[in-house]
Every structure is written in C-alpha cells, then in structure tokens.
Scaffold this motif. Sequence first.
Motif, short mmCIF file in Angstrom:
data_model
loop_
_atom_site.label_atom_id
_atom_site.label_comp_id
_atom_site.label_asym_id
_atom_site.label_seq_id
_atom_site.Cartn_x
_atom_site.Cartn_y
_atom_site.Cartn_z
N TYR A 1 0.81 -1.22 0.00
CA TYR A 1 0.00 0.00 0.00
C TYR A 1 0.85 1.28 0.00
O TYR A 1 0.32 2.38 0.07
CB TYR A 1 -0.98 0.02 1.17
N VAL A 2 2.15 1.14 -0.10
CA VAL A 2 3.04 2.30 -0.18
C VAL A 2 3.44 2.49 -1.65
O VAL A 2 3.84 1.55 -2.31
CB VAL A 2 4.30 2.09 0.70
N GLN A 3 3.27 3.70 -2.14
CA GLN A 3 3.58 4.00 -3.54
C GLN A 3 4.69 5.03 -3.63
O GLN A 3 4.68 6.02 -2.89
CB GLN A 3 2.36 4.57 -4.25
N GLU A 4 5.60 4.79 -4.56
CA GLU A 4 6.58 5.81 -4.89
C GLU A 4 5.97 6.67 -5.99
O GLU A 4 5.46 6.15 -6.99
CB GLU A 4 7.88 5.18 -5.36
N LEU A 5 5.97 7.97 -5.82
CA LEU A 5 5.34 8.88 -6.77
C LEU A 5 6.40 9.56 -7.63
O LEU A 5 7.51 9.81 -7.17
CB LEU A 5 4.52 9.93 -6.03
N GLY A 6 6.01 9.88 -8.83
CA GLY A 6 6.93 10.55 -9.74
C GLY A 6 8.15 9.70 -10.00
O GLY A 6 8.05 8.52 -10.29
N ASP A 7 9.29 10.29 -9.87
CA ASP A 7 10.55 9.57 -10.07
C ASP A 7 11.09 9.01 -8.76
O ASP A 7 12.29 8.88 -8.58
CB ASP A 7 11.60 10.50 -10.70
N GLY A 8 10.20 8.72 -7.83
CA GLY A 8 10.63 8.18 -6.55
C GLY A 8 11.01 9.24 -5.54
O GLY A 8 11.59 8.95 -4.52
N HIS A 9 10.66 10.51 -5.83
CA HIS A 9 11.01 11.60 -4.92
C HIS A 9 10.04 11.74 -3.76
O HIS A 9 10.35 12.38 -2.77
CB HIS A 9 11.09 12.93 -5.68
N ALA A 10 8.85 11.15 -3.90
CA ALA A 10 7.85 11.24 -2.84
C ALA A 10 7.26 9.86 -2.60
O ALA A 10 7.25 9.01 -3.49
CB ALA A 10 6.74 12.22 -3.22
N ILE A 11 6.79 9.65 -1.41
CA ILE A 11 6.21 8.38 -0.99
C ILE A 11 4.81 8.65 -0.46
O ILE A 11 4.60 9.56 0.35
CB ILE A 11 7.05 7.73 0.14
N LYS A 12 3.86 7.84 -0.90
CA LYS A 12 2.48 7.93 -0.42
C LYS A 12 2.17 6.67 0.37
O LYS A 12 2.34 5.55 -0.12
CB LYS A 12 1.52 8.05 -1.60
#
Length: 99
Positions: A36-47
Amino acid sequence: MFVRNARVQLGPELRFTRDDWADLLRTIAAGDLPRYVQELGDGHAIKIAPGGREADALFFWADEMRAFARDVRRGVYGPVRGPDPAAATRAEAQRRPTQ
C-alpha cells in the motif's frame, strides 16, 4: 499506533493496529515497502495509504522515508520481530486432547 507527518501538525493521521505496525516495521527492516506504499513521480515522494483509507494518506519525501527505514533498522520504533515459529507449535499442543 498513530502516525502523522510531523511537518503537517494538524494533517491526517493513520492508525495502525499492533499487528499492522509490526508488519510495517518487519517489511521496512527487510528493505521492502508494503504493497500500500507507492513511490510517486521519479521516486522523490512516498504515499502511504493502507487499503480503504485514501482520505488519510500520508506523503513523505524520499529522504524522510529513508531516514524512517534507517531508524526502523536501528530499533528506534520498537523491536522488529518476525513471526514466532514456536507460537504455532504451542497453539497446536493446546488444541490436542489429553490422553
């Protein structure tokens, strides 16, 4: 366990059961991220948004997540325990009828 992004003091918080928190710590200590953890964009943010709780999603910068993972491995958030293999054996022994 309540988790909140410290940069957003009045922002959303995620609540974890004791077992969910232990699973999160074990997964991160093993070098993985829960599904349930997603790396957003180029991995610069974590949701972080466990299933069904999108409204409570937390967002972290990648360096914050790396720092959290480092602290998990150091034991800052409690001991990281794996499954207790003896627990199944004890439970089975309790279920057996005595002769």
